[in-house]
Design an enzyme around this catalytic site. Structure first.
Site, PDB file in Angstrom:
ATOM      1  N   LYS A  90       9.291  47.432  67.457  1.00 29.51           N
ATOM      2  CA  LYS A  90       8.113  46.208  67.201  1.00 29.51           C
ATOM      3  C   LYS A  90       8.572  45.246  66.012  1.00 29.51           C
ATOM      4  O   LYS A  90       8.709  43.978  66.810  1.00 29.51           O
ATOM      5  CB  LYS A  90       6.301  46.509  68.209  1.00 29.51           C
ATOM      6  N   TYR A 139       6.172  53.584  67.223  1.00 28.45           N
ATOM      7  CA  TYR A 139       5.949  52.011  67.767  1.00 28.45           C
ATOM      8  C   TYR A 139       5.696  50.592  67.095  1.00 28.45           C
ATOM      9  O   TYR A 139       6.110  49.715  67.805  1.00 28.45           O
ATOM     10  CB  TYR A 139       4.281  52.275  69.216  1.00 28.45           C
ATOM     11  N   SER A 156       4.498  43.055  69.592  1.00 33.13           N
ATOM     12  CA  SER A 156       3.189  43.653  69.241  1.00 33.13           C
ATOM     13  C   SER A 156       2.619  43.364  67.636  1.00 33.13           C
ATOM     14  O   SER A 156       4.328  42.664  67.045  1.00 33.13           O
ATOM     15  CB  SER A 156       3.456  45.018  69.514  1.00 33.13           C
TER      16      SER A 156
END
Length: 254
Positions: free
Chosen positions: A164, A160, A147
Site C-alpha cells: 500500500k 500488505y 490504505s
C-alpha cells in the site's frame, strides 16, 4: 464552472473488487450519480447480483469477471470495455489481497508474490491500460484504493502495508506522467473499515480494543463512508486535484 460537480452522466467507470465492501459501495454510488459502471472481480455470479441490483435501482451496470492478479484477464477486460463503449472515463483500482496476517518474518514467499502481484502489479498494469484508453478521450480519472497502512504499517500486516505504500507512490508517478493527457490520478486511504477483507481485525475483540482508543471518532467505518471520497476525486469537483492521497480514517493518523 459546472453547477453539477458530482454529475457523472455519460461517463464509463470501471471499479475492481466491486462485488462487495468498498468496491461495491463505490460502484453503487457512481451509478447513482449517472455513470455506467463496469463491475469487475473474480466471480461472475457475485458481480451479476450487484449489477442487477444497480439496474433495478435505475442505474447502469455491466459485470465482467476479471482477476486483478491475471495480466491476460486485465488486458481482455479493458479491450472489452473499449469494444462495448469505445471509452473509459473512470478507473477505481480497489481489488486487493492480504493472504498473511502474522509476524512479518513468517510471511511465506508465495504470499509475498501473491500480494505484490495483485496489489502492485495489478494496479500498475490496469492503470497503464486505462490511462491509454483515457488518453484517446482527452480526459479521465483514476483512483487507487490504498490504505493508512501505507503510511503507518499495520500490526501483523507487513507485506500488505508495504504494497500500500507502493500504491501511494505509484499514484504520484502516474499523476505526473499522465497529467498532459488530461488524466488525473489520486488515492484514497481508508482506515479500519467494516468489510469481509478486514474481518481479521474487526471481528477480533482484542484487536479492536487496541485500535479503538487511537480512532478519535471512536468507531469502525462503513464502506458507504469511503465511497464518497472516491466520488469526489473522480468528479469535476476535483478537476484541479491530482497526485493526492485523501485519508478517510476517522482521525487515526491525526
Amino acid at each position: 464552472m459546472p453547477t453539477q460537480l458530482f454529475d457523472l452522466k455519460g461517463r464509463v467507470a470501471l471499479v475492481t473488487g466491486a462485488s462487495r465492501g468498498i468496491g461495491e459501495a463505490t460502484a453503487r454510488l457512481l451509478a447513482e450519480q449517472g455513470a455506467h459502471v463496469v463491475l469487475a472481480s473474480r466471480k461472475q455470479a457475485d458481480l451479476d447480483k450487484v449489477a442487477a441490483e444497480i439496474v433495478a435501482a435505475g442505474g447502469k451496470a455491466t459485470a465482467i469477471a476479471a482477476h486483478q492478479g491475471d495480466s491476460a484477464a486485465l488486458g481482455k477486460l479493458v479491450a472489452e470495455i473499449d469494444r462495448q463503449f469505445g471509452r473509459l472515463d473512470i478507473l477505481v483500482n480497489n481489488a486487493a489481497t492480504n493472504p498473511h496476517f502474522g509476524h512479518i518474518t513468517d510471511t511465506g514467499m508465495d504470499m509475498v508474490d501473491k500480494t505484490l502481484q495483485v496489489n502492485i502489479k495489478g494496479y500498475f498494469e490496469l492503470s497503464s491500460l486505462a490511462a491509454r484508453l483515457m488518453q484517446r478521450g482527452g480526459r479521465g480519472a483514476i483512483v487507487n484504493i490504498a490504505s493508512i497502512n501505507g503510511i503507518r504499517p499495520g500490526p501483523m500486516q507487513g507485506i500488505y502495508s508495504i504494497t500500500k505504500a507502493a500504491v501511494i507512490n505509484m499514484t504520484k508517478a502516474f499523476a505526473k506522467e499522465c497529467a498532459p493527457w488530461g488524466v488525473r490520478v489520486n488515492a484514497v486511504l481508508p482506515g479500519l473499515t467494516e468489510t469481509k477483507f478486514a474481518s481479521a481485525l474487526t471481528s477480533n475483540d482484542e484487536m479492536l480494543k487496541h485500535f479503538m482508543p487511537s480512532i478519535p471518532l471512536g468507531r469502525v467505518a462503513q464502506p458507504s463512508e469511503i465511497a464518497p471520497a472516491v466520488l469526489f476525486l473522480v468528479s469535476d469537483g476535483a478537476s484541479y486535484v491530482t497526485g493526492s492521497s485523501l485519508v478517510v480514517d476517522g482521525g487515526f493518523l491525526t
